[in-house]
Design a protein around this motif. Structure first.
Motif, short mmCIF file in Angstrom:
data_model
loop_
_atom_site.label_atom_id
_atom_site.label_comp_id
_atom_site.label_asym_id
_atom_site.label_seq_id
_atom_site.Cartn_x
_atom_site.Cartn_y
_atom_site.Cartn_z
N PRO A 131 0.83 -1.22 0.00
CA PRO A 131 0.00 0.00 0.00
C PRO A 131 0.86 1.26 0.00
N ALA A 132 0.28 2.34 -0.50
CA ALA A 132 0.97 3.64 -0.49
C ALA A 132 1.05 4.16 0.94
N GLY A 133 2.00 5.04 1.19
CA GLY A 133 2.13 5.64 2.51
C GLY A 133 1.03 6.63 2.79
N LYS A 134 0.75 6.82 4.08
CA LYS A 134 -0.33 7.73 4.49
C LYS A 134 0.20 8.99 5.16
N ASP A 135 1.47 9.01 5.50
CA ASP A 135 2.02 10.13 6.26
C ASP A 135 3.12 10.82 5.46
N THR A 136 3.37 12.07 5.85
CA THR A 136 4.53 12.78 5.31
C THR A 136 5.76 12.28 6.05
N CYS A 137 6.74 11.78 5.31
CA CYS A 137 7.93 11.20 5.93
C CYS A 137 8.95 12.29 6.25
N VAL A 138 9.52 12.20 7.42
CA VAL A 138 10.61 13.10 7.81
C VAL A 138 11.90 12.55 7.23
N ASP A 139 12.73 13.41 6.69
CA ASP A 139 13.98 12.98 6.07
C ASP A 139 14.80 12.19 7.07
N PRO A 140 15.08 10.90 6.81
CA PRO A 140 15.86 10.10 7.74
C PRO A 140 17.35 10.38 7.68
N GLY A 141 17.77 11.28 6.80
CA GLY A 141 19.19 11.61 6.72
C GLY A 141 19.94 10.76 5.72
N GLY A 142 19.26 9.86 5.01
CA GLY A 142 19.97 8.98 4.09
C GLY A 142 20.00 9.46 2.66
N GLY A 143 19.21 10.50 2.34
CA GLY A 143 19.13 10.89 0.96
C GLY A 143 19.94 12.10 0.60
N GLY A 144 20.65 12.67 1.55
CA GLY A 144 21.43 13.86 1.28
C GLY A 144 22.76 13.52 0.65
N THR A 145 23.55 14.54 0.36
CA THR A 145 24.84 14.36 -0.27
C THR A 145 25.93 14.37 0.79
N ILE A 146 26.79 13.37 0.76
CA ILE A 146 27.93 13.30 1.66
C ILE A 146 29.18 13.59 0.86
N ASP A 147 30.10 14.33 1.45
CA ASP A 147 31.31 14.70 0.75
C ASP A 147 32.07 13.46 0.29
N PRO A 148 32.74 13.53 -0.86
CA PRO A 148 33.52 12.40 -1.36
C PRO A 148 34.74 12.15 -0.49
N PRO A 149 35.44 11.03 -0.69
CA PRO A 149 36.63 10.73 0.12
C PRO A 149 37.66 11.85 0.03
N THR A 150 38.35 12.08 1.13
CA THR A 150 39.38 13.12 1.18
C THR A 150 40.65 12.56 1.80
N LEU A 151 41.74 13.30 1.65
CA LEU A 151 43.04 12.94 2.22
C LEU A 151 43.47 14.00 3.22
N SER A 152 44.30 13.60 4.17
CA SER A 152 44.86 14.58 5.10
C SER A 152 46.00 15.35 4.46
N CYS A 153 46.59 14.79 3.38
CA CYS A 153 47.65 15.48 2.64
C CYS A 153 47.04 16.30 1.51
N THR A 154 47.84 17.16 0.92
CA THR A 154 47.39 17.97 -0.22
C THR A 154 47.91 17.37 -1.51
N PRO A 155 47.02 16.88 -2.40
CA PRO A 155 47.48 16.25 -3.64
C PRO A 155 48.33 17.21 -4.48
N ASP A 156 49.40 16.66 -5.07
CA ASP A 156 50.28 17.47 -5.92
C ASP A 156 50.42 16.88 -7.31
N VAL A 157 49.81 15.73 -7.55
CA VAL A 157 49.86 15.09 -8.86
C VAL A 157 48.44 14.76 -9.28
#
Length: 439
Positions: A131-157
């Motif tokens: 069945p279809a949902g009956k309520d307005t769903c609160v954002d569970p936090g799973g659909g947002g954008t998370i930053d891509p992997p990062t390094l502690s060093c500064t890439p030079d190449v």
């Protein structure tokens, strides 16, 4: 091609992967929060079902599918649609089956599998007629954008193609390779690698090799046999950056040759898709105390009978005059018939064995470097076990094709020793390796 070069060319095993490997480490931007019948969406999902899909599936299966995912999993109509891989089944049937598949799970690691409670919610919803949902769903936090992997060093190449790859709309699956040469000059250490994804719609996964020779700088169709050299990094959705410990770095000197392999997936036949995906790399002239290296454990003596099984355990004893080495990470590797791969130490001092890699059950769709902190000493023995089931009508032997098989456990470690030049001894039943087949 000499044997060690062949071994490392075989590392391009991922050239046969066609299943999306996505996790919640890099979320898509299309969660279904805020939807409900009162918002005019008759296909809204119940909030408990919506939360499961948002947190566990929509990294790739969002409203605009990413990383080669063939369909969205956002609302009810997505789930009752015919499946792309099997039009005789509905998408929800495949979702329910793959969520319970221990060999090829969805979502794949590192995302946590659906819990028993989540499976029960999904099953109950299906049993009730979805069945279809009956309520307005609160954002569970799973659909947002998370930053891509990062390094502690500064890439030079920057490792990128000299021209973007333009994917034809009538090509669903393609592997492209390109090379980058970097003039290093005086010795440096490579200490960090991070993926730089240009077009997340069609990029499925990428590999980085330290190659033996130069490759064309423009993307060129390739396969496993085209690539040579140690595998430095693997990335698939949900993967992380590669960052070596402060004690070690991969040595670079003179002209460094790199080869990048990108797997593209365009199941939906999109037009005008182009990509310049690559890697950013950190190097330093402040040399680390140790050079890092990679060696392999396992066997190439493989012959799996038709409609039969093979279970092989191989012991390798490290030279007694070898100094202690510290393991950074390990990467087990088999092909599609694999069921189990493990490596365990047998220390000479009688201490407890250490796990040097375990894949049980083996999952061909999830091949990554796993962190490991084992210390190996001269005289230590490592026992590597591989097991396969062969349902086919022909015997399957060792080879780099996907329809062949392999038994390797790759080990990244420091300080680098002469083990790399002895890789043949580490992967073949010679006087240094003893293998036993379990009937």
């Amino acid at each position: 091609m000499n044997r060690s070069r062949y071994l490392f060319s075989a590392l391009s095993f991922l050239s046969a992967l066609v299943v999306v490997a996505c996790s919640d480490a890099e979320k898509g931007s299309s969660g279904s929060s805020g939807s409900g019948p009162e918002n005019g969406n008759a296909e809204a999902l119940p909030c408990d079902v919506d939360k499961i899909l948002s947190t566990k599936c929509q990294t790739c299966h969002g409203a605009s599918p990413k990383f080669g995912a063939p369909f969205p999993l956002v609302d009810r109509s997505d789930l009752v649609a015919p499946a792309v891989s099997d039009p005789n089944k509905k998408v929800y049937e495949l979702v329910a089956a793959r969520a319970r598949d221990t060999a090829r799970p969805m979502p794949p690691p590192p995302t946590e599998p659906l819990t028993a409670a989540e499976l029960a919610i999904f099953d109950q919803w299906i049993a009730a007629g979805m069945p279809a949902g009956k309520d307005t769903c609160v954002d569970p936090g799973g659909g947002g954008t998370i930053d891509p992997p990062t390094l502690s060093c500064t890439p030079d190449v920057l490792l990128a193609p000299s021209a973007p790859y333009v994917m034809p709309k009538d090509v669903q699956d393609q592997y492209m390779c390109y090379g980058v040469d970097v003039e290093i000059g005086q010795k440096r250490h490579l200490v960090g690698i991070v993926p730089r994804i240009d077009n997340s719609t069609i990029v499925h996964h990428i590999l980085l090799f330290k190659a033996d020779e130069a490759s064309p700088s423009t993307p060129t169709p390739c396969n496993g046999g085209d690539i040579m050299g140690p595998l430095l990094a693997v990335w698939a959705p949900g993967g992380k950056a590669t960052e070596l410990p402060l004690e070690a770095g991969f040595p670079l000197e003179g002209t460094a040759h790199f080869t990048i392999q990108v797997h593209y997936s365009n199941i939906k036949g999109l037009d005008g898709q182009q990509d310049s995906t690559g890697f950013d790399v950190c190097t330093t002239t402040e040399l680390r105390p140790n050079d890092a290296g990679i060696f392999a454990l396992g066997t190439e003596d493989i012959n799996i009978p038709p409609h039969g099984s093979l279970d092989v355990s191989c012991d390798y004893q490290f030279p007694r005059d070898m100094g202690a080495i510290s393991v950074i990470s390990v990467m087990p590797h088999m092909h599609t018939l694999g069921k189990h791969l493990s490596s365990n130490t047998v220390p000479t001092d009688g201490s407890e064995p250490s796990n040097l890699g375990l894949a049980d059950p083996w999952n061909f769709d999830n091949q990554i470097w796993y962190d490991n902190d084992t210390i190996l000493r001269g005289g230590d023995t490592v026992r590597t076990r591989c097991a396969w089931d062969n349902p086919g009508n022909r015997a399957v032997e060792f080879g780099e094709r996907t329809q062949d098989e392999m038994c390797y456990n790759f080990v990244m470690y420091y300080p680098s020793q002469e083990l790399e030049s002895k890789v043949e001894d580490l992967t073949s039943p010679t006087e240094d390796v003893s293998c036993v087949t379990t009937k």
